[in-house]
Motif scaffolding. Structure first.
Motif, short mmCIF file in Angstrom:
data_model
loop_
_atom_site.label_atom_id
_atom_site.label_comp_id
_atom_site.label_asym_id
_atom_site.label_seq_id
_atom_site.Cartn_x
_atom_site.Cartn_y
_atom_site.Cartn_z
N UNK A 87 9.30 7.04 2.65
CA UNK A 87 8.26 8.05 2.80
C UNK A 87 7.38 8.26 4.08
N UNK A 88 7.08 6.88 4.44
CA UNK A 88 6.09 6.80 5.64
C UNK A 88 7.11 6.80 7.02
N UNK A 89 8.30 6.08 6.99
CA UNK A 89 9.03 6.09 7.95
C UNK A 89 9.39 7.58 8.48
N UNK A 90 9.45 8.48 7.56
CA UNK A 90 10.38 9.70 7.70
C UNK A 90 9.25 10.94 7.86
N UNK A 91 8.02 10.39 7.92
CA UNK A 91 7.06 11.73 8.28
C UNK A 91 7.22 12.50 9.61
N UNK A 92 6.90 13.64 9.32
CA UNK A 92 7.02 14.68 10.54
C UNK A 92 6.03 14.31 11.47
N UNK A 93 4.78 14.07 11.41
CA UNK A 93 3.78 13.42 12.07
C UNK A 93 3.67 12.06 11.61
N UNK A 94 4.14 10.91 12.32
CA UNK A 94 3.89 9.66 11.86
C UNK A 94 2.51 9.04 11.73
N UNK A 95 1.62 9.78 12.16
CA UNK A 95 0.29 9.63 12.23
C UNK A 95 -0.33 10.07 11.06
N UNK A 96 0.12 10.97 10.36
CA UNK A 96 -0.69 11.72 9.41
C UNK A 96 -0.32 11.02 7.94
N UNK A 97 -1.25 9.87 7.85
CA UNK A 97 -1.21 9.35 6.58
C UNK A 97 -2.63 8.69 6.24
N UNK A 98 -2.90 8.56 4.95
CA UNK A 98 -4.19 7.95 4.59
C UNK A 98 -4.27 6.66 4.60
N UNK A 99 -5.33 5.98 5.25
CA UNK A 99 -5.49 4.49 5.38
C UNK A 99 -6.28 4.11 4.22
N UNK A 100 -5.79 3.53 3.29
CA UNK A 100 -6.58 3.08 2.03
C UNK A 100 -6.60 1.79 1.82
N UNK A 101 -7.77 1.23 2.00
CA UNK A 101 -7.83 -0.48 1.74
C UNK A 101 -8.79 -0.78 0.60
N UNK A 102 -7.87 -1.71 -0.40
CA UNK A 102 -8.64 -2.18 -1.27
C UNK A 102 -8.56 -3.43 -1.55
N UNK A 103 -9.88 -4.01 -1.61
CA UNK A 103 -10.04 -5.49 -1.72
C UNK A 103 -10.83 -5.58 -3.01
N UNK A 104 -10.21 -6.56 -3.85
CA UNK A 104 -10.85 -6.66 -5.34
C UNK A 104 -12.19 -7.36 -5.22
N UNK A 105 -12.34 -8.35 -4.40
CA UNK A 105 -13.59 -9.05 -4.38
C UNK A 105 -13.55 -10.21 -5.60
N UNK A 106 -14.89 -10.76 -5.79
CA UNK A 106 -15.23 -11.88 -6.48
C UNK A 106 -15.67 -11.35 -7.66
N UNK A 107 -14.95 -10.66 -8.70
CA UNK A 107 -15.54 -9.82 -9.74
C UNK A 107 -16.50 -10.52 -10.52
N UNK A 108 -16.41 -11.73 -10.78
CA UNK A 108 -17.47 -12.21 -11.54
C UNK A 108 -19.01 -12.53 -11.06
N UNK A 109 -18.89 -12.11 -9.77
CA UNK A 109 -20.21 -12.20 -8.64
C UNK A 109 -20.48 -11.05 -8.00
N UNK A 110 -20.45 -9.86 -8.41
CA UNK A 110 -20.46 -8.69 -7.77
C UNK A 110 -21.87 -8.21 -8.28
N UNK A 111 -22.63 -8.40 -9.41
CA UNK A 111 -23.75 -7.89 -9.59
C UNK A 111 -23.59 -6.48 -10.51
N UNK A 112 -22.31 -6.27 -10.94
CA UNK A 112 -22.23 -4.92 -11.31
C UNK A 112 -22.97 -4.27 -12.27
N UNK A 113 -23.51 -3.10 -11.71
CA UNK A 113 -24.86 -2.32 -12.52
C UNK A 113 -26.29 -3.07 -12.61
N UNK A 114 -26.32 -3.83 -11.59
CA UNK A 114 -27.61 -4.59 -11.24
C UNK A 114 -28.28 -4.00 -9.93
N UNK A 115 -29.68 -4.22 -9.46
CA UNK A 115 -29.94 -3.81 -8.44
C UNK A 115 -29.43 -4.29 -6.97
#
Ligand code: OXD
Ligand code: MN
Length: 609
Positions: free
Chosen positions: A161-189
């Motif tokens: 899908x990415x090799x065959x793009x008409x414009x090879x630079x037209x793609x969304x750059x999407x970076x996901x890093x999980x992080x240390x879920x137990x130490x992220x203070x979810x929902x706290x200040x």
């Protein structure tokens, strides 16, 4: 450090822009290994996840996973749309300057995948060959294998899908890093999580979750937020809409209806519905999508639509044979479905959620969504739900028994109706058709659902959720409204708009309309109305069916008795609503005058009624 070039070579990933992007982020995140994935890797990755204990078997060819207990839903307050232009700030998009957010995210992601594999997921949010393909390609980088397995089900995943793009630079750059879920203070200040779409750079940076819309970046971050920004700049619409088809077997005609519903208003159940038995000889309902539609005007002046997703990430709660039989059939053994955060029986490998059916009476082997033994519960815990309310099933469109035969046709399908529907206990009739485009857009902008708890708002006042896009808005609401009007001004064949409501209640609190499969009846009426086959009755807020016009064969006695009430306009309640709408719309600076005119027309008609 990972040998990025070797991994990309081995996978045959030749697009030079993608290669450069992967190299860059491999350096930032410090991942140890790089692995490029395709849908064909699914079985191997599933086995690896089973071996690692990340997935558990849920019967033949089905799987179970649990997310960290503080990481179970989208975090709207941590979700930001960033650009370099402050004019993109809206009421709902949590706008922030791009430069500030990029710095922050790079800081959080630096070295955060050390010791892990960074998976490279090349994907397409469209059938290949779609006229919107240039906006549909993306590459998600993630350090989480379960995210890969979910993405393989939810998007079209493969290097080609990415090799065959008409414009090879037209793609969304999407970076996901999980992080240390137990130490992220979810929902706290001290919350460390950030879910940022840098919309004018088509870059998505999500840090601090491995769940759903926070982590499957093709779906919501790209498929909705980025997509809607791209649509604004390039003349198409991207909405949190379901899409279904109705085939009239007698005439051979086929109609397509898309529409937005705030959460907990039955969107997935409607999208996957079947015809009621009594109408089954005449009508067949086809499924296209339950959550996202991209809409554009074709060269022929018609409005077209498609579901950019490849799967369903459905809420498990209350999914059963009655509410959603096709969903039940799409997650049977052998489908590869993944269940997340439902209850799980470690002895029988069975899964259960509230509203699935009878609660198992034999507690042996049952663990709740957190993995705790249900038989060991004491005190108040005994009555706590077994599954998380946002527990999910993930399955592919192909698994849905009534998926439309042309669901992968890159041409998309003609859209005949655009509907909006909230959960409203009074005022909103079963269906009201809206002929005028500005009034239709106005109706979408004033969509909402009842407040569900005191904290959410006041009784009788909706929590407004414009077009059901409130959490996904990527630019200002005024520009959004203008964009809808602009797209529709180009359509020479316009779909009809309508508002539907399956949730009116009687004085005793009972639902006045049975809902589910019966919802096809007002939709068939809407298509007949659009065709001029029925006239309905004009009211200040749209055209409603007369009792005689609705197909009523097989509708139960109680629904027949309540029908007149759900086909009535309560003018006093509507007049009250107009005041709330005025306040809601006043938040949006620069709203097009056509929308205010529509509002005043409806208000005046109610005054005269
Ligand atoms: C949502 C979803 O969060 O569809 O709306 O998952
Ligand atoms: Mn959704």
């Amino acid at each position: 450090m990972a040998d990025v070039a070797a991994a990309l070579d081995e996978a045959g990933l030749t697009n030079p822009h993608v290669r450069e992007y992967v190299e860059h982020w491999a350096g930032v995140t410090g991942a140890d290994r790089i692995e490029v994935v395709s849908a064909a890797d699914d079985a191997r990755l599933v086995q690896e996840a089973l071996d690692a204990g990340e997935l558990l078997p849920a019967g033949e060819g089905r799987y179970y996973s649990r997310s960290y207990f503080k990481d179970t839903a989208r975090a709207e307050e941590r979700t930001i749309v960033a650009t370099s232009d402050e004019n993109d700030k809206g009421v709902y998009n949590n706008w922030r300057p791009a430069a500030e957010m990029k710095d922050k995210l790079v800081g959080l992601m630096k070295g955060a995948s050390a010791g892990k594999t960074m998976y490279v997921i090349p994907y397409l949010m469209a059938p290949q060959g779609s006229p919107l393909e240039a906006f549909a390609a993306g590459v998600e980088l993630t350090d989480n294998r379960n995210v890969v397995l979910q993405m393989i089900r939810m998007a079209r995943v493969g290097v080609s899908y990415l090799n065959e793009l008409a414009d090879p630079d037209s793609f969304v750059r999407a970076v996901h890093v999980t992080g240390d879920l137990e130490n992220l203070g979810q929902g706290t200040p001290d919350d460390q999580r950030y879910f940022v779409t840098v919309a004018d750079e088509r870059t998505i940076l999500h840090y601090g979750s491995s769940y759903g819309g926070n982590a499957l970046l093709g779906k919501i971050a790209h498929g909705l937020r980025q997509g809607s920004f791209d649509g604004w700049k390039n003349g198409f619409l991207v909405e949190q809409f379901m899409l279904l088809g109705i085939v009239d077997k007698e005439t051979g005609k086929k109609y397509h209806i898309c529409g937005g519903f705030p959460s907990a208003s039955g969107k997935t159940n409607l999208a996957m519905t079947l015809a009621p038995d009594a109408l089954g000889d005449r009508y067949y309902v086809e499924f296209y999508g339950d959550d996202i539609a991209w809409l554009w005007v074709g060269d022929d002046g018609k409005l077209y639509g498609m579901n950019p997703e490849n799967g369903v990430f459905g809420v498990a709660k209350d999914t059963n044979e009655k509410t959603n039989p096709t969903a039940v059939d799409s997650i049977v053994p052998g489908t590869g479905a993944i269940f997340t955060n439902v209850a799980y029986n470690e002895k029988t490998q069975d899964v259960w959620w509230e509203g699935k059916g009878e609660k198992p009476t034999d507690l042996d082997g049952w663990l709740d969504w957190k993995g705790d033994v249900i038989a060991d519960r004491t005190g108040e815990e005994v009555d706590a739900p077994w599954a998380h309310p946002n527990s999910r099933f993930t399955t592919t469109l192909e698994n849905v028994p009534n998926v439309a035969s042309d669901f992968e046709d890159p041409k998309g399908v003609e859209i005949h109706g655009v509907i909006f529907g909230g959960r409203t206990r009074d005022r909103e009739p079963l269906v009201r058709a809206i002929d005028d485009v500005a009034e239709g857009v106005y109706d979408g902008l004033t969509l909402g659902a009842e407040a569900t708890a005191a904290a959410d708002g006041l009784e009788g006042v909706l929590r407004y959720d414009p077009m059901s896009m409130r959490p996904f808005m990527s630019y200002s609401e005024a520009d959004y409204a203008a964009h809808w009007l602009e797209v529709f001004s180009r359509a020479t064949t316009k779909p009809i708009f309508a508002h539907v409501n399956w949730f009116q209640r009687g004085d005793d609190g009972r639902f006045l309309w049975p809902g589910y499969r019966e919802n096809l009846r007002p939709l068939v009426w809407l298509m007949q109305y659009a065709n001029g086959e029925v006239q309905g009755e004009r009211t200040p807020v749209g055209v409603i069916p007369t009792r005689e016009e609705l197909l009523l064969d097989g509708l139960d006695e109680q629904a027949l008795a309540d029908l007149d009430t759900v086909l009535t306009i309560d003018v006093d309640r509507w007049r009250e609503e107009i005041g709330h709408r005025e306040k809601h719309l006043s938040q949006f600076d620069g709203l097009p005058e056509e929308i205010w005119e529509a509002h005043r027309r409806v208000a005046a008609a109610l005054d005269d009624a």
